[in-house]
Design an enzyme around this catalytic site. Structure first.
Site, short mmCIF file in Angstrom:
data_model
loop_
_atom_site.label_atom_id
_atom_site.label_comp_id
_atom_site.label_asym_id
_atom_site.label_seq_id
_atom_site.Cartn_x
_atom_site.Cartn_y
_atom_site.Cartn_z
CB SER A 72 -0.88 -0.02 1.24
OG SER A 72 -1.59 1.19 1.33
N GLY A 111 -12.19 10.57 -21.23
CA GLY A 111 -13.05 9.73 -22.05
C GLY A 111 -13.13 10.40 -23.41
CG PHE A 141 -9.44 1.52 -18.07
CD1 PHE A 141 -9.62 2.89 -17.97
CD2 PHE A 141 -10.37 0.79 -18.79
CE1 PHE A 141 -10.70 3.52 -18.57
CE2 PHE A 141 -11.46 1.41 -19.41
CZ PHE A 141 -11.61 2.78 -19.30
CD GLN A 177 -8.21 5.40 -27.22
OE1 GLN A 177 -8.01 6.01 -28.27
NE2 GLN A 177 -8.52 6.04 -26.11
CD GLN A 178 -11.83 -0.16 -27.13
OE1 GLN A 178 -10.79 -0.80 -27.01
NE2 GLN A 178 -12.84 -0.32 -26.30
CG LEU A 226 0.48 13.03 -40.19
CD1 LEU A 226 0.98 13.73 -41.44
CD2 LEU A 226 0.54 11.52 -40.37
N GLY A 268 1.57 17.51 -37.91
CA GLY A 268 0.27 18.00 -38.39
C GLY A 268 -0.68 16.89 -38.77
CG ASP A 308 -9.91 12.67 -27.64
OD1 ASP A 308 -9.84 11.82 -28.55
OD2 ASP A 308 -9.76 12.38 -26.43
N1 LIG Z 1 4.17 18.69 -30.63
C1 LIG Z 1 3.08 19.19 -31.25
N2 LIG Z 1 3.06 20.50 -31.63
C2 LIG Z 1 1.96 21.00 -32.24
N3 LIG Z 1 0.86 20.31 -32.52
C3 LIG Z 1 0.84 19.00 -32.20
C4 LIG Z 1 1.94 18.37 -31.53
N4 LIG Z 1 1.61 17.08 -31.31
C5 LIG Z 1 0.37 16.92 -31.81
N5 LIG Z 1 -0.10 18.07 -32.34
C6 LIG Z 1 -1.41 18.31 -32.96
O1 LIG Z 1 -2.34 17.38 -32.49
C7 LIG Z 1 -2.88 16.59 -33.54
C8 LIG Z 1 -3.10 15.18 -33.04
O2 LIG Z 1 -1.84 14.65 -32.63
P1 LIG Z 1 -1.49 13.10 -32.65
O3 LIG Z 1 -1.36 12.63 -34.05
O4 LIG Z 1 -0.30 12.95 -31.76
O5 LIG Z 1 -2.79 12.47 -32.00
P2 LIG Z 1 -2.98 11.10 -31.21
O6 LIG Z 1 -1.80 10.22 -31.45
O7 LIG Z 1 -4.31 10.59 -31.57
O8 LIG Z 1 -2.97 11.58 -29.72
P3 LIG Z 1 -3.83 11.09 -28.47
O9 LIG Z 1 -4.50 9.81 -28.86
O10 LIG Z 1 -2.81 10.93 -27.39
O11 LIG Z 1 -4.78 12.18 -28.17
C9 LIG Z 1 -1.90 16.72 -34.68
O12 LIG Z 1 -2.57 16.61 -35.93
C10 LIG Z 1 -1.34 18.13 -34.47
O13 LIG Z 1 -2.16 19.09 -35.06
MG LIG Z 2 -5.66 9.34 -30.51
#
Ligand SMILES: Nc1ncnc2c1ncn2[C@@H]1O[C@H](COP(=O)(O)OP(=O)(O)OP(=O)(O)O)[C@@H](O)[C@H]1O
Ligand SMILES: [Mg+2]
Length: 337
Positions: free
Chosen positions: A36, A48, A116, A175-176, A227, A231, A260
């Site tokens: 603990s 969520g 979780f 994530q699912q 990405l 972006g 999200d």
């Molecule tokens: N370091 C960063 N600087 C600026 N914008 C970012 C950065 N990281 C992510 N973003 C913005 O957030 C958007 C979503 O990011 P990402 O692709 O990492 O989502 P994800 O992997 O689904 O994240 P999560 O599931 O943790 O919310 C990207 O398209 C970009 O616009």
């Molecule tokens: Mg995501």
């Protein structure tokens, strides 16, 4: 345009252990661990996926319908969502289980022990969109339903019901994807107006479905892939691919919920009639605000902040193109589209 978001509603309960887990583990006694940890700093954060996206849409002036299952502990969370403009009439309150909860303790070395509890989320499959949406007055029916990560049965059921009701849907399996099989993923994606993934999930989706990129693009309206700091990209069935850079020089305080927030910005823009490129840009602009703050629902989607991001990333003309759509939100505080 009315958007409904079906998916998980959860809270994160985060604590910090001011020591090292490794110092507490006795190697010879691992067969009957009884530990603990006296922890500091309990922090409860709203989260969520569906709740995050609905929160974002509400902050941008829309009145999204949230669809998901929670426990009777949802009260204070619901108050915050309603204040944000979210319609919670699509939320089922379980009489037996509590709201889904992620419980995590982090030690001084940043090691984590977490659990979780899915809880009431398993009851999301009992929500019947045919009753909830199909019987609604025509002006109360959503024009788009986003199917976000949730109890897998609920994701499949709500997608099928959208098809039956003839309501356009967006697929956001995120994530699912990891726990769905090929048939299930194909079922969630086929016919989606929008498909959202990040780069890793895009590859996983191809692997799971056995589809090629072109197979996917034949089956969805547009495939949006985020990405990270690079972006996002939007791919259309006609073969065009659009690449949009992220907002530059954003201090990464906490990336939780960034995907999200992107979806909220993107969908709010399309709901207001903005073209694809501008919608992806607004998605990136809202995501940048989340990265700067701790948690996924602590950011401020004020028009001036979003416009500053748009100007920094895409120039004054791009910001001016989007500004009138944000002004509608700021002036009226509601969805006037
Ligand atoms: N370091 C960063 N600087 C600026 N914008 C970012 C950065 N990281 C992510 N973003 C913005 O957030 C958007 C979503 O990011 P990402 O692709 O990492 O989502 P994800 O992997 O689904 O994240 P999560 O599931 O943790 O919310 C990207 O398209 C970009 O616009
Ligand atoms: Mg995501």
């Amino acid at each position: 345009m009315r958007i409904a978001v079906s998916g998980s509603i959860a809270t994160d309960h985060l604590t910090v252990f001011p020591g090292r887990f490794a110092d507490q583990l006795v190697p010879s006694q691992l067969h009957h661990v009884s530990l603990s940890f006296l922890v500091d700093d309990l922090e409860v954060r709203r989260g969520g996926v569906a709740a995050n996206i609905a929160f974002g849409l509400g902050g941008l002036g829309l009145a999204p319908l949230l669809i998901g299952a929670v426990g009777t502990d949802f009260g204070p969370y619901e108050v915050v969502l309603k204040e944000q403009g979210v319609d919670t009439s699509g939320v089922l309150v379980s009489g037996e289980r509590q709201t889904a909860r992620f419980m995590c303790t982090t030690d001084q070395d940043a090691n984590q022990i977490a659990a979780f509890y899915a809880g009431a989320m398993a009851e999301a499959r009992d929500i019947d969109l045919t009753t909830l949406i199909g019987n609604a007055a025509p002006d109360a029916r959503p024009d788009l339903v986003l199917i976000a990560p949730n109890d897998p049965e609920a994701m499949l059921r709500h997608t099928r019901q959208c098809r039956e009701l003839g309501i356009p849907f967006a697929a956001d399996p995120s994530q699912q994807l990891a726990r769905l099989d090929g048939t299930q993923v194909r079922d969630l994606v086929d016919g989606a107006r929008w498909l959202f993934t990040n780069e890793y999930e895009a590859a996983l989706l191809l692997e799971r479905t056995g589809w090629t990129r072109d197979d996917v693009l034949d089956r969805v309206g547009t495939w949006i892939t985020t990405l990270g700091s690079h972006g996002a990209r939007a791919e259309c069935a006609d073969g065009t691919t659009l690449r949009v850079p992220a907002v530059p020089d954003v201090p990464v305080v906490d990336p939780t919920g960034v995907g999200d927030a992107f979806r909220a910005g993107f969908l709010a823009a399309t709901a207001r009639g903005l073209a694809l490129k501008a919608a992806v840009r607004l998605g990136c602009s809202v995501a940048a605000e989340v990265i700067r703050t701790v948690g996924s629902q602590s950011y401020d989607a004020a028009a001036d902040r979003l416009l500053a991001n748009l100007t920094a990333a895409y120039g004054t003309d791009a910001a001016e193109e989007i500004a009138p759509y944000l002004a509608v939100v700021t002036r009226e505080g509601g969805d006037s589209s």
